[in-house]
Motif scaffolding. Structure first.
Motif, PDB file in Angstrom:
ATOM      1  N   LYS A 105       7.426 -14.149 -13.837  1.00 38.16           N
ATOM      2  CA  LYS A 105       8.243 -12.952 -13.607  1.00 38.16           C
ATOM      3  C   LYS A 105       8.724 -12.891 -12.156  1.00 38.16           C
ATOM      4  O   LYS A 105       9.848 -12.481 -11.875  1.00 38.16           O
ATOM      5  N   GLU A 130      -1.511   0.203 -17.344  1.00 38.69           N
ATOM      6  CA  GLU A 130      -2.078   0.942 -16.212  1.00 38.69           C
ATOM      7  C   GLU A 130      -2.995   2.088 -16.648  1.00 38.69           C
ATOM      8  O   GLU A 130      -3.230   3.019 -15.886  1.00 38.69           O
ATOM      9  N   LYS A 185      -0.020 -15.568  -3.471  1.00 36.43           N
ATOM     10  CA  LYS A 185       0.906 -14.447  -3.665  1.00 36.43           C
ATOM     11  C   LYS A 185       1.482 -14.000  -2.320  1.00 36.43           C
ATOM     12  O   LYS A 185       2.683 -13.747  -2.180  1.00 36.43           O
ATOM     13  N   TYR A 189       2.843  -0.655 -16.649  1.00 34.68           N
ATOM     14  CA  TYR A 189       2.557  -1.767 -17.558  1.00 34.68           C
ATOM     15  C   TYR A 189       1.059  -2.016 -17.521  1.00 34.68           C
ATOM     16  O   TYR A 189       0.532  -2.486 -16.521  1.00 34.68           O
ATOM     17  N   ALA A 203       1.988   2.082  -9.877  1.00 38.68           N
ATOM     18  CA  ALA A 203       0.915   2.875 -10.479  1.00 38.68           C
ATOM     19  C   ALA A 203      -0.484   2.433 -10.056  1.00 38.68           C
ATOM     20  O   ALA A 203      -1.458   3.148 -10.266  1.00 38.68           O
ATOM     21  N   ASP A 204      -0.601   1.258  -9.454  1.00 39.90           N
ATOM     22  CA  ASP A 204      -1.937   0.674  -9.264  1.00 39.90           C
ATOM     23  C   ASP A 204      -2.600   1.078  -7.945  1.00 39.90           C
ATOM     24  O   ASP A 204      -3.611   0.516  -7.557  1.00 39.90           O
ATOM     25  N   ASP A 238       6.304   0.614 -19.900  1.00 39.61           N
ATOM     26  CA  ASP A 238       7.109  -0.591 -20.087  1.00 39.61           C
ATOM     27  C   ASP A 238       6.422  -1.537 -21.075  1.00 39.61           C
ATOM     28  O   ASP A 238       6.029  -2.627 -20.725  1.00 39.61           O
ATOM     29  N   ASN A 251       8.267  -4.734 -23.451  1.00 38.50           N
ATOM     30  CA  ASN A 251       8.162  -4.981 -22.025  1.00 38.50           C
ATOM     31  C   ASN A 251       9.483  -5.544 -21.487  1.00 38.50           C
ATOM     32  O   ASN A 251       9.858  -6.666 -21.813  1.00 38.50           O
ATOM     33  N   THR A 305      -2.415  -7.730 -12.064  1.00 38.55           N
ATOM     34  CA  THR A 305      -0.980  -7.659 -11.804  1.00 38.55           C
ATOM     35  C   THR A 305      -0.156  -7.930 -13.067  1.00 38.55           C
ATOM     36  O   THR A 305      -0.513  -8.775 -13.884  1.00 38.55           O
ATOM     37  N   GLY A 306       0.935  -7.169 -13.215  1.00 34.26           N
ATOM     38  CA  GLY A 306       1.847  -7.404 -14.325  1.00 34.26           C
ATOM     39  C   GLY A 306       2.924  -8.401 -13.927  1.00 34.26           C
ATOM     40  O   GLY A 306       3.722  -8.833 -14.742  1.00 34.26           O
ATOM     41  N   PRO A 321       6.696   3.198 -12.859  1.00 33.52           N
ATOM     42  CA  PRO A 321       6.718   2.236 -13.967  1.00 33.52           C
ATOM     43  C   PRO A 321       5.287   1.865 -14.348  1.00 33.52           C
ATOM     44  O   PRO A 321       4.434   1.698 -13.471  1.00 33.52           O
ATOM     45  N   HIS A 339       9.554  -4.703 -14.601  1.00 33.88           N
ATOM     46  CA  HIS A 339       9.469  -3.648 -13.599  1.00 33.88           C
ATOM     47  C   HIS A 339      10.816  -3.035 -13.202  1.00 33.88           C
ATOM     48  O   HIS A 339      10.976  -1.817 -13.189  1.00 33.88           O
ATOM     49  N   ARG A 393      -5.050  -3.679  -5.545  1.00 37.17           N
ATOM     50  CA  ARG A 393      -4.877  -3.008  -6.829  1.00 37.17           C
ATOM     51  C   ARG A 393      -6.183  -2.316  -7.203  1.00 37.17           C
ATOM     52  O   ARG A 393      -7.254  -2.899  -7.102  1.00 37.17           O
ATOM     53  N   ARG A 420      -0.970  -2.117   2.925  1.00 40.20           N
ATOM     54  CA  ARG A 420      -0.983  -2.197   1.470  1.00 40.20           C
ATOM     55  C   ARG A 420      -2.400  -2.429   0.969  1.00 40.20           C
ATOM     56  O   ARG A 420      -3.093  -3.329   1.441  1.00 40.20           O
ATOM     57  N   GLN A 447      -1.673   0.508  -5.013  1.00 38.41           N
ATOM     58  CA  GLN A 447      -1.413  -0.376  -3.867  1.00 38.41           C
ATOM     59  C   GLN A 447      -0.518   0.348  -2.864  1.00 38.41           C
ATOM     60  O   GLN A 447      -0.585   0.091  -1.672  1.00 38.41           O
TER      61      GLN A 447
END
Ligand code: UDP
Ligand code: MG
Length: 233
Positions: free
Chosen positions: A210, A13, A131, A11, A94-95, A42, A70, A204-205, A9, A73, A199, A196, A97
């Protein structure tokens, strides 16, 4: 039928996609398996779509979807799963991570006879303590109030056998909570652990807004505690 479909996915990126593509290619050629890419734009506001078109013009294994706005995710991944044709399907962010190199371990473990192998975060170098804290609490609250065994500290990075994807495609819910739905489906599932990363580029999207919607979807879909509370009052 390719051995592996890679669902990504996207967004905003554009800055990550070329390196992601390069690292994925490297892993897949080391593994020596056939693959297809399923990329879902997206509703990005940067030039993600341009990069997608550029790369797909050079590589016929790349399929892409360009969503009309959009949708978030979970919907983007769902759309990708609809179009994936592989014997096995990987879902990856996609980032970077989620380290693409882990696909080799995921795929190897799947060969031992599992239907799903998910990637469990041993540690996370995440952007902020807030986060990390909200994510950690969310997974634990969810575990406490649901009766489906949803793995903690696990995102959507995983490999699935085709039979799982087929069941998933038949589940009609609009408010998707894929990691819960996949746990609910059953079969033999296991995990491999990884660290992990941060990014690679961009931001972050997943805004807190969200994330909250996502958490509420997970809780209301997989627990009757909210209903019981309402009934009580
Ligand atoms: N993403 C998406 N739509 C969105 C938000 C995110 O398709 O509305 C994609 C994003 O491009 C990435 C993945 O979902 O590939 C995870 O998002 P992100 O890295 O922004 O979330 P975080 O890792 O911060 O939870
Ligand atoms: Mg991310």
């Amino acid at each position: 039928m390719p051995e592996i479909s890679i669902v990504v996915p996207l967004y905003n990126e554009a800055a990550n996609l070329p390196l992601l593509y390069q690292r994925l290619n490297q892993v897949l050629s080391t593994m020596g398996v056939s693959c297809e890419y399923v990329w879902i734009n997206d509703g990005s506001k940067d030039n993600t779509m341009q990069v997608v078109r550029q790369l797909s013009a050079q590589d016929s294994r790349i399929k892409y979807l360009d969503l009309s706005r959009n949708f978030g995710h979970q919907i983007a991944v769902t759309a990708g799963l609809e179009h994936a044709t592989g014997k096995t399907v990987v879902v990856i962010d996609a980032d970077l991570q989620d380290p693409p190199e882990l696909i080799q371990d995921l795929h190897q473990k799947l060969q031992e006879g599992y239907a799903v192998v998910y990637a469990k975060r041993r540690s996370r170098k995440e952007e902020s303590w807030l986060k990390r804290f909200t994510a950690r609490s969310f997974y634990r609250i969810l575990k406490f109030i649901t009766n489906v065994e949803i793995p903690v500290d696990t995102g959507d990075y995983r490999i699935m056998d085709r039979k799982v994807v087929e069941v998933l495609k038949r589940m009609p819910e609009h408010h998707r909570f894929l990691r819960g739905q996949i746990a609910w489906i059953g079969f033999d599932q296991t995990f491999v652990e990884y660290d992990r990363e941060q990014r690679q580029a961009g931001e972050t999207g997943y805004t807190y807004r969200k994330m909250l919607h996502f958490a509420l979807d997970g809780i209301t879909a997989f627990s009757d505690v909210p209903l019981k509370v309402v009934t009580y009052f």
